[in-house]
Design a protein around this motif. Structure first.
Motif, PDB file in Angstrom:
ATOM      1  N   HIS A 210       0.829  -1.206   0.000  1.00  0.00           N
ATOM      2  CA  HIS A 210       0.000   0.000   0.000  1.00  0.00           C
ATOM      3  C   HIS A 210       0.869   1.263   0.000  1.00  0.00           C
ATOM      4  O   HIS A 210       0.626   2.210  -0.772  1.00  0.00           O
ATOM      5  N   GLU A 211       1.883   1.244   0.892  1.00  0.00           N
ATOM      6  CA  GLU A 211       2.724   2.431   1.028  1.00  0.00           C
ATOM      7  C   GLU A 211       3.510   2.729  -0.252  1.00  0.00           C
ATOM      8  O   GLU A 211       3.767   3.884  -0.591  1.00  0.00           O
ATOM      9  N   THR A 214       0.683   3.247  -3.696  1.00  0.00           N
ATOM     10  CA  THR A 214      -0.074   4.498  -3.840  1.00  0.00           C
ATOM     11  C   THR A 214       0.757   5.603  -4.504  1.00  0.00           C
ATOM     12  O   THR A 214       0.331   6.184  -5.512  1.00  0.00           O
ATOM     13  N   PRO A 215       1.954   5.907  -4.002  1.00  0.00           N
ATOM     14  CA  PRO A 215       2.744   6.958  -4.694  1.00  0.00           C
ATOM     15  C   PRO A 215       3.176   6.531  -6.084  1.00  0.00           C
ATOM     16  O   PRO A 215       3.298   7.379  -6.994  1.00  0.00           O
ATOM     17  N   SER A 217       1.435   4.851  -8.176  1.00  0.00           N
ATOM     18  CA  SER A 217       0.284   5.096  -9.063  1.00  0.00           C
ATOM     19  C   SER A 217       0.207   6.579  -9.442  1.00  0.00           C
ATOM     20  O   SER A 217      -0.118   6.944 -10.589  1.00  0.00           O
ATOM     21  N   VAL A 218       0.512   7.420  -8.433  1.00  0.00           N
ATOM     22  CA  VAL A 218       0.490   8.869  -8.709  1.00  0.00           C
ATOM     23  C   VAL A 218       1.568   9.213  -9.726  1.00  0.00           C
ATOM     24  O   VAL A 218       1.344   9.947 -10.706  1.00  0.00           O
TER      25      VAL A 218
END
Length: 249
Positions: A210-211, A214-215, A217-218
């Motif tokens: 998750h950590e 998420t970035p 994907s950005v």
């Protein structure tokens, strides 16, 4: 038996001539056997333990028949190996039906009382022969009691040895079960620890995914947006490289 017959008889002072005298009383004993056996039976009924044993008709009939035969056999002039075995069988039978020694020891007292009466009738007027005959009967009763008690104790000892062996086997089985359960508990605890560790690793992996995801994907979104903004081939290659490495991560 540990002591031979001759030694036993000698210790009690039972002589062949005395035994031969007893045979003269056989007709009198036979004539009174039924009456004495019935009186003996009625006496036993007055006490709870023998009464409960005699509630079984088969046991009662067998006991009364054996008592009748035994009463008459007291006049036998012979004490040999067969005689000894028959007396020992009485002790084993008492063990088998569960009759405690106290009851047949008391029964011998009844026998002595009846024998005293019959001897007194038979030798009326001859006190010397009366005393000698009664003494021989008393010694014989003691001899028979000794044989029956030894057989009873031997059977009880066999039961005790068997019970001890069974208890020892049960203890070994219990110890084996305890060891097996202890090993199973250790294995279960090890599996539980491994499961906890796997769960921790899984939670860590999920958190990391998750950590990091998420970035990434950005970043990927912005890199894809740049594809439409750049024109030269080298810049476009760099944007594609960024996207490819993000996918790899």
């Amino acid at each position: 038996m540990s002591v031979d017959i001759a030694t036993r008889l000698g210790f009690l002072g039972i002589e062949e001539a005395d035994l031969a005298e007893l045979e003269q009383l056989r007709p009198r004993f036979e004539a009174h056997a039924e009456r004495f056996t019935e009186r003996f039976y009625q006496h036993l009924l007055g006490y709870e333990e023998p009464r409960s044993l005699l509630s079984d008709p088969e046991v009662r009939d067998r006991l009364l028949a054996s008592q009748r035969d035994y009463f008459v056999s007291l006049c036998s002039p012979s004490i040999d190996a067969a005689y000894v075995e028959r007396r020992a069988a009485i002790g084993r039978m008492h063990d088998r039906i569960g009759l405690a020694p106290v009851w047949y020891i008391c029964a011998y007292a009844l026998y002595l009382g009846e024998i005293g009466r019959l001897v007194a009738e038979h030798h009326r007027g001859d006190a010397t022969r009366m005393r000698r005959a009664y003494a021989t009967f008393a010694k014989r009763i003691l001899f028979d009691l000794q044989l029956a008690m030894e057989a009873y104790i031997d059977k009880r000892s066999e039961h005790l040895e068997f019970a001890n062996r069974e208890l020892a086997a049960a203890q070994r089985g219990l110890r084996r079960e305890v060891r097996e359960q202890r090993e199973e508990l250790r294995a279960t605890a090890a599996r539980a620890r491994a499961a906890e560790q796997l769960a921790s690793v899984g939670m860590l992996a999920a958190g990391l995914a998750h950590e990091i995801g998420t970035p990434m994907s950005v970043i990927r979104g912005h890199a894809e947006s740049l594809e439409n903004a750049v024109r030269d081939e080298r810049s476009l290659w760099r944007v594609h490289t960024i996207v490819d490495q993000i996918d790899r991560i």
